[in-house]
Design a protein around this motif. Structure first.
Motif, PDB file in Angstrom:
ATOM      1  N   VAL A 264      -9.657  -0.628   4.959  1.00 14.65           N
ATOM      2  CA  VAL A 264      -8.323  -1.220   4.853  1.00 14.65           C
ATOM      3  C   VAL A 264      -7.986  -1.563   3.411  1.00 14.65           C
ATOM      4  O   VAL A 264      -6.889  -1.263   2.918  1.00 14.65           O
ATOM      5  N   THR A 265      -8.930  -2.164   2.699  1.00 20.74           N
ATOM      6  CA  THR A 265      -8.633  -2.673   1.359  1.00 20.74           C
ATOM      7  C   THR A 265      -8.352  -1.568   0.339  1.00 20.74           C
ATOM      8  O   THR A 265      -7.676  -1.821  -0.664  1.00 20.74           O
ATOM      9  N   TYR A 266      -8.854  -0.355   0.598  1.00 20.45           N
ATOM     10  CA  TYR A 266      -8.565   0.732  -0.347  1.00 20.45           C
ATOM     11  C   TYR A 266      -7.071   0.972  -0.476  1.00 20.45           C
ATOM     12  O   TYR A 266      -6.582   1.436  -1.519  1.00 20.45           O
ATOM     13  N   SER A 267      -6.316   0.659   0.595  1.00 23.17           N
ATOM     14  CA  SER A 267      -4.874   0.924   0.598  1.00 23.17           C
ATOM     15  C   SER A 267      -4.104  -0.020  -0.321  1.00 23.17           C
ATOM     16  O   SER A 267      -2.914   0.194  -0.567  1.00 23.17           O
ATOM     17  N   LEU A 268      -4.768  -1.054  -0.832  1.00 20.34           N
ATOM     18  CA  LEU A 268      -4.115  -2.005  -1.727  1.00 20.34           C
ATOM     19  C   LEU A 268      -4.394  -1.704  -3.195  1.00 20.34           C
ATOM     20  O   LEU A 268      -3.825  -2.351  -4.076  1.00 20.34           O
ATOM     21  N   LEU A 269      -5.253  -0.734  -3.466  1.00 24.31           N
ATOM     22  CA  LEU A 269      -5.638  -0.386  -4.830  1.00 24.31           C
ATOM     23  C   LEU A 269      -4.966   0.918  -5.248  1.00 24.31           C
ATOM     24  O   LEU A 269      -4.717   1.785  -4.425  1.00 24.31           O
ATOM     25  N   HIS A 270      -4.707   1.042  -6.559  1.00 22.56           N
ATOM     26  CA  HIS A 270      -4.108   2.276  -7.088  1.00 22.56           C
ATOM     27  C   HIS A 270      -4.746   2.621  -8.424  1.00 22.56           C
ATOM     28  O   HIS A 270      -5.116   1.734  -9.203  1.00 22.56           O
ATOM     29  N   GLY A 271      -4.870   3.923  -8.652  1.00 23.68           N
ATOM     30  CA  GLY A 271      -5.604   4.387  -9.812  1.00 23.68           C
ATOM     31  C   GLY A 271      -4.799   4.491 -11.095  1.00 23.68           C
ATOM     32  O   GLY A 271      -5.367   4.588 -12.169  1.00 23.68           O
ATOM     33  N   SER A 272      -3.465   4.512 -10.994  1.00 26.16           N
ATOM     34  CA  SER A 272      -2.627   4.642 -12.190  1.00 26.16           C
ATOM     35  C   SER A 272      -1.256   4.069 -11.898  1.00 26.16           C
ATOM     36  O   SER A 272      -0.881   3.848 -10.733  1.00 26.16           O
ATOM     37  N   PHE A 273      -0.500   3.832 -12.961  1.00 27.16           N
ATOM     38  CA  PHE A 273       0.858   3.303 -12.781  1.00 27.16           C
ATOM     39  C   PHE A 273       1.731   4.316 -12.053  1.00 27.16           C
ATOM     40  O   PHE A 273       2.554   3.935 -11.210  1.00 27.16           O
ATOM     41  N   GLU A 274       1.568   5.602 -12.368  1.00 34.44           N
ATOM     42  CA  GLU A 274       2.354   6.641 -11.694  1.00 34.44           C
ATOM     43  C   GLU A 274       2.060   6.656 -10.198  1.00 34.44           C
ATOM     44  O   GLU A 274       2.979   6.795  -9.373  1.00 34.44           O
TER      45      GLU A 274
ATOM     46  N   SER B 269     -17.145  10.578  -2.973  1.00 35.48           N
ATOM     47  CA  SER B 269     -15.769  10.442  -3.447  1.00 35.48           C
ATOM     48  C   SER B 269     -15.302   8.995  -3.288  1.00 35.48           C
ATOM     49  O   SER B 269     -15.838   8.227  -2.485  1.00 35.48           O
ATOM     50  N   VAL B 270     -14.284   8.644  -4.071  1.00 40.04           N
ATOM     51  CA  VAL B 270     -13.705   7.297  -4.040  1.00 40.04           C
ATOM     52  C   VAL B 270     -12.215   7.439  -3.744  1.00 40.04           C
ATOM     53  O   VAL B 270     -11.502   8.141  -4.464  1.00 40.04           O
ATOM     54  N   MET B 271     -11.741   6.787  -2.687  1.00 40.24           N
ATOM     55  CA  MET B 271     -10.331   6.891  -2.312  1.00 40.24           C
ATOM     56  C   MET B 271      -9.656   5.534  -2.435  1.00 40.24           C
ATOM     57  O   MET B 271     -10.141   4.524  -1.918  1.00 40.24           O
ATOM     58  N   VAL B 272      -8.510   5.512  -3.132  1.00 42.54           N
ATOM     59  CA  VAL B 272      -7.666   4.329  -3.222  1.00 42.54           C
ATOM     60  C   VAL B 272      -6.211   4.757  -3.026  1.00 42.54           C
ATOM     61  O   VAL B 272      -5.863   5.930  -3.199  1.00 42.54           O
ATOM     62  N   GLY B 273      -5.368   3.800  -2.663  1.00 40.75           N
ATOM     63  CA  GLY B 273      -3.941   4.075  -2.561  1.00 40.75           C
ATOM     64  C   GLY B 273      -3.392   3.886  -1.160  1.00 40.75           C
ATOM     65  O   GLY B 273      -4.103   4.037  -0.166  1.00 40.75           O
ATOM     66  N   ALA B 274      -2.104   3.571  -1.101  1.00 43.56           N
ATOM     67  CA  ALA B 274      -1.425   3.318   0.175  1.00 43.56           C
ATOM     68  C   ALA B 274      -0.817   4.570   0.780  1.00 43.56           C
ATOM     69  O   ALA B 274      -0.034   4.482   1.728  1.00 43.56           O
ATOM     70  N   SER B 275      -1.164   5.750   0.264  1.00 46.10           N
ATOM     71  CA  SER B 275      -0.527   6.978   0.727  1.00 46.10           C
ATOM     72  C   SER B 275      -0.755   7.252   2.206  1.00 46.10           C
ATOM     73  O   SER B 275       0.124   7.776   2.896  1.00 46.10           O
ATOM     74  N   GLY B 276      -1.943   6.915   2.726  1.00 42.61           N
ATOM     75  CA  GLY B 276      -2.207   7.127   4.140  1.00 42.61           C
ATOM     76  C   GLY B 276      -1.302   6.270   5.012  1.00 42.61           C
ATOM     77  O   GLY B 276      -0.774   6.734   6.027  1.00 42.61           O
ATOM     78  N   VAL B 277      -1.111   5.013   4.622  1.00 44.72           N
ATOM     79  CA  VAL B 277      -0.224   4.124   5.367  1.00 44.72           C
ATOM     80  C   VAL B 277       1.226   4.602   5.257  1.00 44.72           C
ATOM     81  O   VAL B 277       1.974   4.586   6.240  1.00 44.72           O
ATOM     82  N   ILE B 278       1.628   5.018   4.066  1.00 43.77           N
ATOM     83  CA  ILE B 278       2.994   5.503   3.884  1.00 43.77           C
ATOM     84  C   ILE B 278       3.230   6.760   4.706  1.00 43.77           C
ATOM     85  O   ILE B 278       4.304   6.945   5.294  1.00 43.77           O
ATOM     86  N   SER B 279       2.240   7.629   4.795  1.00 39.17           N
ATOM     87  CA  SER B 279       2.361   8.810   5.659  1.00 39.17           C
ATOM     88  C   SER B 279       2.536   8.392   7.113  1.00 39.17           C
ATOM     89  O   SER B 279       3.293   9.013   7.869  1.00 39.17           O
ATOM     90  N   ALA B 280       1.842   7.328   7.521  1.00 31.82           N
ATOM     91  CA  ALA B 280       2.002   6.815   8.884  1.00 31.82           C
ATOM     92  C   ALA B 280       3.415   6.273   9.095  1.00 31.82           C
ATOM     93  O   ALA B 280       3.997   6.449  10.175  1.00 31.82           O
ATOM     94  N   LEU B 281       3.971   5.616   8.087  1.00 29.84           N
ATOM     95  CA  LEU B 281       5.351   5.125   8.184  1.00 29.84           C
ATOM     96  C   LEU B 281       6.324   6.295   8.333  1.00 29.84           C
ATOM     97  O   LEU B 281       7.307   6.209   9.078  1.00 29.84           O
TER      98      LEU B 281
END
Length: 253
Positions: free
Chosen positions: A94-104, A153-165
């Motif tokens: 769950v917590t990976y979805s709150l982290l991001h690797g870059s400003f872009e 591998s290391v995964m971060v970002g809310a993209s999975g949740v946004i795809s669910a939305l």
């Protein structure tokens, strides 16, 4: 009868005056809100942006490395006995979805979160939106782990949740939604066959999946390093949002 224009004006005003003892109060103009976003979406945006700001501007490199190790999602964790490691295996899906690797990365996800999180949050409410976030983040991480089992591998970002939305929005926000909005009513939840039969939904899903397939085979997407995009997590989130949204919807008939 007087021909004096002033007299006629005075007579007209008197006829429009309220009866004796009543007071006519002009309504105050209503100022539209600066941010027309639900509280759940605003809190989500503040959380992901705040965490990124702390990592980029405040925390040291050592602290950021610890945050990544403890809160990012890593399929490699589940190869080793869970009792011999920290509880990161429990919360990192769950917590990976709150982290991001870059400003872009953060800016891109924030825009899509505002766009698709808003209709979903307004429909299901704040508490269910939180549960939806947790469940779909886990679903996205699960498919990513299945495809990359044992990989470091290391995964971060809310993209999975946004795809669910996005998948959830296909069940009620496309097609004839404007007709219901014009009548002041929420659109009904489409059944899965009805959603898949809708022309707008068909085109959206086709374009969405083609984009992720392109990433999967290594084609660049908008100048981004496609190898760093967890396309499998996107698909896991989308499928959960599309097929499982009825579990969260409080307005379905």
């Amino acid at each position: 009868m007087s021909d004096d224009p002033a007299a006629s004006d005075e007579t007209r005003h008197d006829s429009d005056a309220p009866p004796h003892g009543e007071m006519r109060i002009s309504p105050k103009p209503v100022n539209p809100p600066i941010f027309n976003l639900p509280t759940g979406v605003l809190v989500s945006l503040a959380l992901v942006c705040g965490i990124y700001a702390l990592q980029a501007l405040v925390f040291s490199a050592d602290i950021n490395d610890w945050i990544t190790f403890e809160f990012a999602f890593m399929p490699l964790r589940y190869v080793y006995p869970l009792g011999e490691q920290s509880f990161a295996w429990l919360w990192s899906p769950v917590t990976y979805s709150l982290l991001h690797g870059s400003f872009e990365h953060l800016a891109f996800n924030s825009l899509w979160l505002a766009a698709f999180g808003t209709p979903v949050c307004r429909r299901i409410g704040e508490r269910r939106f939180l549960v939806f976030w947790i469940v779909t983040a886990v679903a996205a991480a699960a498919l990513h782990a299945a495809v990359n089992w044992g990989e470091p591998s290391v995964m971060v970002g809310a993209s999975g949740v946004i795809s669910a939305l996005m998948g959830a929005a296909c069940r009620f926000a496309f097609g004839g939604r404007l007709r219901f909005a014009a009548a002041g009513r929420e659109p009904p939840l489409l059944t899965i066959p009805a959603a898949l039969s809708d022309r707008t939904v068909q085109i959206f899903i086709l374009v969405w999946f083609l984009g992720n397939v392109a990433v999967a085979v290594g084609l660049p997407l908008m100048g981004t390093d496609s190898a760093a995009i967890a396309w499998d997590a996107h698909i896991g989130g989308f499928l959960m949002g599309f097929f499982g949204f009825r579990l969260f919807d409080r307005k379905h008939i």
